[in-house]
Motif scaffolding. Structure first.
Motif, PDB file in Angstrom:
ATOM      1  N   HIS A   1      57.730  54.689   1.823  1.00 30.19           N
ATOM      2  CA  HIS A   1      57.752  55.076   3.241  1.00 30.19           C
ATOM      3  C   HIS A   1      56.386  55.625   3.678  1.00 30.19           C
ATOM      4  N   VAL A   2      55.689  56.331   2.785  1.00 28.45           N
ATOM      5  CA  VAL A   2      54.360  56.841   3.110  1.00 28.45           C
ATOM      6  C   VAL A   2      53.372  55.675   3.187  1.00 28.45           C
ATOM      7  N   LEU A   3      53.486  54.725   2.271  1.00 28.93           N
ATOM      8  CA  LEU A   3      52.624  53.538   2.326  1.00 28.93           C
ATOM      9  C   LEU A   3      52.841  52.764   3.620  1.00 28.93           C
ATOM     10  N   ASN A   4      54.105  52.654   4.049  1.00 23.94           N
ATOM     11  CA  ASN A   4      54.392  51.969   5.309  1.00 23.94           C
ATOM     12  C   ASN A   4      53.746  52.708   6.481  1.00 23.94           C
ATOM     13  N   ASN A   5      53.873  54.032   6.492  1.00 30.14           N
ATOM     14  CA  ASN A   5      53.263  54.821   7.571  1.00 30.14           C
ATOM     15  C   ASN A   5      51.738  54.759   7.522  1.00 30.14           C
ATOM     16  N   LEU A   6      51.174  54.744   6.318  1.00 30.89           N
ATOM     17  CA  LEU A   6      49.728  54.563   6.182  1.00 30.89           C
ATOM     18  C   LEU A   6      49.325  53.219   6.787  1.00 30.89           C
TER      19      LEU A   6
ATOM     20  N   SER B   1      49.248  53.412  10.559  1.00 30.91           N
ATOM     21  CA  SER B   1      48.057  54.103  11.074  1.00 30.91           C
ATOM     22  C   SER B   1      46.815  53.229  10.942  1.00 30.91           C
ATOM     23  N   LEU B   2      46.708  52.506   9.837  1.00 32.15           N
ATOM     24  CA  LEU B   2      45.576  51.593   9.662  1.00 32.15           C
ATOM     25  C   LEU B   2      45.623  50.465  10.692  1.00 32.15           C
ATOM     26  N   ALA B   3      46.809  49.922  10.931  1.00 25.64           N
ATOM     27  CA  ALA B   3      46.957  48.856  11.934  1.00 25.64           C
ATOM     28  C   ALA B   3      46.600  49.369  13.322  1.00 25.64           C
ATOM     29  N   ASP B   4      46.966  50.614  13.612  1.00 31.76           N
ATOM     30  CA  ASP B   4      46.662  51.187  14.923  1.00 31.76           C
ATOM     31  C   ASP B   4      45.165  51.363  15.146  1.00 31.76           C
ATOM     32  N   THR B   5      44.381  51.348  14.066  1.00 31.08           N
ATOM     33  CA  THR B   5      42.923  51.439  14.187  1.00 31.08           C
ATOM     34  C   THR B   5      42.263  50.091  13.879  1.00 31.08           C
TER      35      THR B   5
ATOM     36  N   ALA C   1      45.854  47.635   6.171  1.00 28.37           N
ATOM     37  CA  ALA C   1      47.264  47.830   6.516  1.00 28.37           C
ATOM     38  C   ALA C   1      48.140  46.874   5.717  1.00 28.37           C
ATOM     39  N   ALA C   2      47.731  45.607   5.656  1.00 23.89           N
ATOM     40  CA  ALA C   2      48.504  44.612   4.899  1.00 23.89           C
ATOM     41  C   ALA C   2      48.621  45.019   3.441  1.00 23.89           C
ATOM     42  N   ALA C   3      47.544  45.541   2.869  1.00 20.18           N
ATOM     43  CA  ALA C   3      47.577  45.980   1.469  1.00 20.18           C
ATOM     44  C   ALA C   3      48.555  47.136   1.290  1.00 20.18           C
ATOM     45  N   ALA C   4      48.578  48.070   2.242  1.00 21.68           N
ATOM     46  CA  ALA C   4      49.511  49.199   2.151  1.00 21.68           C
ATOM     47  C   ALA C   4      50.958  48.719   2.254  1.00 21.68           C
ATOM     48  N   TYR C   5      51.232  47.805   3.179  1.00 25.38           N
ATOM     49  CA  TYR C   5      52.595  47.271   3.317  1.00 25.38           C
ATOM     50  C   TYR C   5      53.008  46.521   2.053  1.00 25.38           C
ATOM     51  N   GLN C   6      52.074  45.753   1.487  1.00 25.53           N
ATOM     52  CA  GLN C   6      52.368  45.006   0.265  1.00 25.53           C
ATOM     53  C   GLN C   6      52.716  45.957  -0.869  1.00 25.53           C
ATOM     54  N   GLN C   7      51.968  47.054  -0.982  1.00 28.95           N
ATOM     55  CA  GLN C   7      52.264  48.051  -2.012  1.00 28.95           C
ATOM     56  C   GLN C   7      53.643  48.668  -1.785  1.00 28.95           C
ATOM     57  N   ALA C   8      53.982  48.934  -0.537  1.00 33.49           N
ATOM     58  CA  ALA C   8      55.303  49.493  -0.231  1.00 33.49           C
ATOM     59  C   ALA C   8      56.397  48.537  -0.685  1.00 33.49           C
ATOM     60  N   LEU C   9      56.206  47.245  -0.458  1.00 39.12           N
ATOM     61  CA  LEU C   9      57.206  46.253  -0.858  1.00 39.12           C
ATOM     62  C   LEU C   9      57.286  46.106  -2.368  1.00 39.12           C
ATOM     63  N   GLU C  10      56.165  46.293  -3.048  1.00 44.62           N
ATOM     64  CA  GLU C  10      56.197  46.234  -4.507  1.00 44.62           C
ATOM     65  C   GLU C  10      57.009  47.388  -5.080  1.00 44.62           C
ATOM     66  N   LEU C  11      56.991  48.518  -4.387  1.00 42.17           N
ATOM     67  CA  LEU C  11      57.781  49.674  -4.826  1.00 42.17           C
ATOM     68  C   LEU C  11      59.237  49.576  -4.391  1.00 42.17           C
ATOM     69  N   ASP C  12      59.474  48.955  -3.241  1.00 39.46           N
ATOM     70  CA  ASP C  12      60.826  48.840  -2.698  1.00 39.46           C
ATOM     71  C   ASP C  12      60.939  47.512  -1.955  1.00 39.46           C
ATOM     72  N   ALA C  13      61.438  46.502  -2.647  1.00 36.65           N
ATOM     73  CA  ALA C  13      61.529  45.154  -2.075  1.00 36.65           C
ATOM     74  C   ALA C  13      62.461  45.089  -0.871  1.00 36.65           C
ATOM     75  N   ALA C  14      63.307  46.106  -0.700  1.00 39.27           N
ATOM     76  CA  ALA C  14      64.255  46.121   0.421  1.00 39.27           C
ATOM     77  C   ALA C  14      63.737  46.940   1.599  1.00 39.27           C
ATOM     78  N   HIS C  15      62.473  47.279   1.605  1.00 42.53           N
ATOM     79  CA  HIS C  15      61.902  48.081   2.700  1.00 42.53           C
ATOM     80  C   HIS C  15      61.620  47.157   3.887  1.00 42.53           C
ATOM     81  N   ASP C  16      62.608  47.051   4.782  1.00 42.93           N
ATOM     82  CA  ASP C  16      62.538  46.096   5.892  1.00 42.93           C
ATOM     83  C   ASP C  16      61.346  46.338   6.809  1.00 42.93           C
ATOM     84  N   ASP C  17      61.090  47.606   7.146  1.00 39.95           N
ATOM     85  CA  ASP C  17      59.970  47.893   8.053  1.00 39.95           C
ATOM     86  C   ASP C  17      58.650  47.430   7.453  1.00 39.95           C
TER      87      ASP C  17
END
Length: 193
Positions: free
Chosen positions: A24-29, A32-36, A42-58
């Protein structure tokens, strides 16, 4: 604006230094990166979030948006198609698929995706606007026009809607009305070339 997001990026990274297994912190990171406009990070942070939780829909949907922003709409589409087979009730996913299809100039698929999103969330103004644009670009300005009028009525200060309304009216040969819509767009966004 960017100072706020810069501070949030720093805080999210500090949190990840202490505990790296926080999807969830990686998704929020990533947000914030996408907003700038740092979409690759941002894509790398989202990818890391999915590697930790494949069911993280956001994180999955945000990754698709980041890929579209990076000029990789086909990759976004590949990410979304299996998700929507499993979760056809996700309006936001359909809308993002519509964005990917539009970026790929696949207007028929974009129309289908935006209509699916709007069936699940009727009246959502940005998706209605995007559907109207896709209809117009597929040579169906008469179908797009009523949607653009609804969008313009509901969001009278949005220059982009007036701009697209002008295009649609021009396509229909209603030149004076098109010129009026363009004038309204210019008055709302006078520095937009």
């Amino acid at each position: 604006f960017f100072v706020f997001f810069g501070a949030s990026i720093t805080l999210f990274r500090k949190s990840l230094d202490v505990g790296p297994n926080q999807p969830h912190v990686l998704n929020n990171l990533g947000n914030s990166l996408a907003d700038t406009d740092r979409h690759a990070e941002a894509a790398a942070a989202y990818q890391q979030a999915l590697e930790l939780d494949a069911a993280h829909d956001d994180a999955r949907l945000n990754l698709a948006l980041a890929r579209i922003s990076l000029g990789q709409p086909a990759s976004a589409e590949q990410l979304l198609r299996p998700f929507l087979v499993a979760r056809p009730d996700q309006a936001r996913a359909w809308a993002i698929l519509g964005q990917a299809a539009s970026a790929l100039k696949q207007n028929a698929q974009a129309i289908e995706a935006y209509r699916a999103a709007l069936r699940l969330r009727p009246g959502h103004l940005p998706w209605m606007h995007n559907l109207a644009v896709a209809l117009r670009l597929s040579g169906r300005p008469a179908e797009a026009l009523p949607l653009l009028h609804v969008c313009a009525d509901r969001s009278p200060a949005e220059a982009r809607i007036r701009y697209n309304l002008g295009h649609c009216l021009q396509d229909l040969g209603r030149i004076d009305e098109a010129a009026a819509a363009y004038r309204q767009a210019i008055s709302l966004a006078p520095t937009d070339t």
